[in-house]
Scaffold this motif. Structure first.
Motif, PDB file in Angstrom:
ATOM      1  N   SER A   1     -11.685  50.089  30.615  1.00  0.00           N
ATOM      2  CA  SER A   1     -11.588  50.381  32.047  1.00  0.00           C
ATOM      3  C   SER A   1     -10.202  50.740  32.549  1.00  0.00           C
ATOM      4  CB  SER A   1     -12.090  49.172  32.842  1.00  0.00           C
ATOM      5  OG  SER A   1     -13.318  48.713  32.338  1.00  0.00           O
ATOM      6  N   ASP A   2     -10.180  51.614  33.565  1.00  0.00           N
ATOM      7  CA  ASP A   2      -8.989  51.778  34.398  1.00  0.00           C
ATOM      8  C   ASP A   2      -8.924  50.643  35.417  1.00  0.00           C
ATOM      9  OD1 ASP A   2      -7.982  54.395  33.449  1.00  0.00           O
ATOM     10  OD2 ASP A   2      -9.902  55.125  34.208  1.00  0.00           O
ATOM     11  N   THR A   3     -10.085  50.279  35.953  1.00  0.00           N
ATOM     12  CA  THR A   3     -10.187  49.211  36.942  1.00  0.00           C
ATOM     13  C   THR A   3     -11.429  48.393  36.643  1.00  0.00           C
ATOM     14  OG1 THR A   3      -9.139  50.581  38.643  1.00  0.00           O
ATOM     15  CG2 THR A   3     -10.400  48.676  39.411  1.00  0.00           C
ATOM     16  N   VAL A   4     -11.325  47.078  36.836  1.00  0.00           N
ATOM     17  CA  VAL A   4     -12.457  46.176  36.632  1.00  0.00           C
ATOM     18  C   VAL A   4     -12.772  45.477  37.951  1.00  0.00           C
ATOM     19  CG1 VAL A   4     -13.372  44.190  35.369  1.00  0.00           C
ATOM     20  CG2 VAL A   4     -11.826  45.792  34.216  1.00  0.00           C
ATOM     21  N   VAL A   5     -14.055  45.477  38.316  1.00  0.00           N
ATOM     22  CA  VAL A   5     -14.539  44.748  39.484  1.00  0.00           C
ATOM     23  C   VAL A   5     -15.262  43.511  38.964  1.00  0.00           C
ATOM     24  CG1 VAL A   5     -15.990  44.831  41.555  1.00  0.00           C
ATOM     25  CG2 VAL A   5     -14.822  46.913  40.753  1.00  0.00           C
ATOM     26  N   VAL A   6     -14.665  42.334  39.130  1.00  0.00           N
ATOM     27  CA  VAL A   6     -15.273  41.094  38.645  1.00  0.00           C
ATOM     28  C   VAL A   6     -16.184  40.547  39.733  1.00  0.00           C
ATOM     29  CG1 VAL A   6     -14.881  38.782  37.727  1.00  0.00           C
ATOM     30  CG2 VAL A   6     -13.234  40.604  37.246  1.00  0.00           C
ATOM     31  N   MET A   7     -17.453  40.321  39.373  1.00  0.00           N
ATOM     32  CA  MET A   7     -18.436  39.842  40.336  1.00  0.00           C
ATOM     33  C   MET A   7     -18.937  38.453  39.962  1.00  0.00           C
ATOM     34  SD  MET A   7     -20.671  43.288  41.203  1.00  0.00           S
ATOM     35  CE  MET A   7     -21.562  42.417  42.500  1.00  0.00           C
ATOM     36  N   ASN A   8     -19.319  37.701  40.985  1.00  0.00           N
ATOM     37  CA  ASN A   8     -19.845  36.351  40.793  1.00  0.00           C
ATOM     38  C   ASN A   8     -20.763  36.014  41.960  1.00  0.00           C
ATOM     39  OD1 ASN A   8     -20.211  33.697  39.844  1.00  0.00           O
ATOM     40  ND2 ASN A   8     -18.453  32.965  41.007  1.00  0.00           N
ATOM     41  N   GLN A   9     -22.022  35.724  41.652  1.00  0.00           N
ATOM     42  CA  GLN A   9     -23.005  35.310  42.654  1.00  0.00           C
ATOM     43  C   GLN A   9     -23.089  36.292  43.824  1.00  0.00           C
ATOM     44  OE1 GLN A   9     -21.954  31.231  43.624  1.00  0.00           O
ATOM     45  NE2 GLN A   9     -22.931  30.452  41.779  1.00  0.00           N
ATOM     46  N   GLY A  10     -23.110  37.566  43.496  1.00  0.00           N
ATOM     47  CA  GLY A  10     -23.289  38.597  44.506  1.00  0.00           C
ATOM     48  C   GLY A  10     -22.047  39.017  45.246  1.00  0.00           C
ATOM     49  N   HIS A  11     -20.912  38.391  44.943  1.00  0.00           N
ATOM     50  CA  HIS A  11     -19.651  38.698  45.624  1.00  0.00           C
ATOM     51  C   HIS A  11     -18.640  39.281  44.632  1.00  0.00           C
ATOM     52  CE1 HIS A  11     -20.761  36.477  49.297  1.00  0.00           C
ATOM     53  NE2 HIS A  11     -21.357  35.636  48.476  1.00  0.00           N
ATOM     54  N   VAL A  12     -17.637  39.975  45.171  1.00  0.00           N
ATOM     55  CA  VAL A  12     -16.515  40.450  44.358  1.00  0.00           C
ATOM     56  C   VAL A  12     -15.449  39.362  44.322  1.00  0.00           C
ATOM     57  CG1 VAL A  12     -14.634  42.122  44.209  1.00  0.00           C
ATOM     58  CG2 VAL A  12     -16.933  42.887  44.830  1.00  0.00           C
ATOM     59  N   GLU A  13     -15.073  38.940  43.117  1.00  0.00           N
ATOM     60  CA  GLU A  13     -14.023  37.933  42.947  1.00  0.00           C
ATOM     61  C   GLU A  13     -12.632  38.570  42.908  1.00  0.00           C
ATOM     62  OE1 GLU A  13     -13.798  34.519  42.283  1.00  0.00           O
ATOM     63  OE2 GLU A  13     -15.915  34.057  42.634  1.00  0.00           O
TER      64      GLU A  13
END
Length: 380
Positions: A220-232
């Motif tokens: 990845s160039d950018t990673v979107v970390v998600m948890n329980q429906g939200h962006v961390e």
């Protein structure tokens, strides 16, 4: 973000709920998710099962109709609740590679590759279809298998075919839903290198879904970390690993020692002094603003490779410096290039990646040191 930045996808406050049982509260698989995918970039949605990453991808594809929010592609709105706008999947400038590849078993390799040019959004005619399909198959190493049935390909070859077919649809955005998860570890590592190489070569924007941390960091160039429906957290891979903003991100991305903090105070020259069960720890990294670096709770975070350890003599009590603690080796595993230790200090286990020749045995006392420059304070 710079005004000059061109985004292929802009997602704003996306929400997706499912039908609920009578009398129960509404639950959201995706709850207020916002992020951008710059043109030509490789962006990954990363998180555990059930975090909402695949639902988000399916909303972008139009395979799921979101409950709220807005999705733009190439400057055009493809989904907006207030405007009651919903563009069908086939009319969106996308191609999708699903987890199962979606290869047509009754078609040859060539016909599978040519399918989007014959039936897709950007249709072509005549001999140009075969020539362009063969050129693409040649680039992914499948030209010699063009007349075989698709079922005669290996898993890795089917993955290449699925990627070639997607690109032949001339998409502005390529959506990939865990396309490497069905492959063995060695082949997966090889094909993720090929996948990134193809994405860069063709300059297509990619939105990728995975639960594999190593895969996300490598691609990845950018990673979107998600948890329980939200962006961390949304960040570059290096920033995610070195500067996690929450205990969840620190624990999910790689390995991390997370030591509960009893009390925390700010240090004049920057950083945080955290009181923990193992002792007082200086953290020169912090997930909170300087004005709020006081109070209680949170965690000290330090990666196993950033923990220093040295053996002690049984005849004398070692002299301890700042950020050093006495601990007892619980387990010691030789892994070839390193020694993986679990050291218990004040009843708190600390995982350490030490040099292979250290020679620590279970039951021995050692001195453990946290380097303040690689130690973080994470607010709870």
């Amino acid at each position: 973000m710079s005004m000059d930045t061109v985004n292929s996808i802009v997602i704003t406050e996306l929400r997706k709920s499912y039908d609920r049982v009578a009398g129960s509260e509404t639950t959201y698989a995706v709850d207020g998710v916002s992020f951008d995918v710059p043109k030509g970039q490789f962006v990954t949605l990363l998180g555990p099962s059930g975090c909402g990453k695949t639902t988000t991808l399916r909303c972008v594809a139009g395979l799921e109709r979101a409950t709220g929010g807005r999705i733009e592609m190439g400057g055009q709105v493809v989904f907006d609740v207030p405007q009651k706008r919903f563009v069908r999947p086939e009319d969106r400038p996308i191609a999708m590679v699903p987890q199962s590849y979606g290869i047509w078993p009754h078609m040859t390799v060539l016909d599978n590759a040519a399918f989007p040019m014959r039936h897709g959004r950007n249709r072509r005619r005549g001999q140009d279809i075969r020539k362009r399909a063969m050129d693409m198959l040649d680039q992914v190493g499948l030209a010699a298998m063009a007349d075989r049935w698709a079922t005669q390909l290996s898993g890795g070859q089917q993955q290449r075919l699925a990627f070639a077919r997607a690109l032949l649809g001339d998409p502005e955005v390529l959506l990939l839903d865990e396309p490497l998860s069905n492959l063995d570890a060695k082949l997966r590592a090889k094909l993720r290198q090929e996948l990134r190489s193809f994405q860069e070569q063709f300059g297509v924007t990619a939105l990728y879904v995975t639960h594999d941390q190593a895969e996300a960091l490598a691609l990845s160039d950018t990673v979107v970390v998600m948890n329980q429906g939200h962006v961390e957290q949304i960040d570059r891979p290096e920033q995610l690993y070195d500067h996690p903003r929450s205990a969840f991100v620190a624990d999910f991305i790689g390995n991390a020692n997370l030591i509960p903090v009893q009390d925390v105070s700010a240090r004049r020259e920057g950083g945080v002094i955290a009181k923990t069960g193992v002792g007082t720890v200086l953290c020169l990294r912090s997930s909170v603003e300087e004005d709020h670096r006081t109070g209680s709770g949170g965690f000290v975070c330090v990666r196993p490779e950033n923990v220093e350890v040295r053996t002690t003599s049984q005849q004398e009590t070692p002299m301890l410096e700042d950020d050093e603690f006495i601990g007892t080796v619980e387990t010691s595993e030789f892994l070839g290039d390193r020694l993986e230790l679990v050291v218990r200090a004040a009843d708190i286990p600390i995982t350490i990646s030490a040099r292979a020749g250290l020679g620590c045995r279970p039951g021995e006392d050692v001195v453990v040191r946290f380097d303040p420059t690689t130690t973080s304070y994470l607010a709870s």
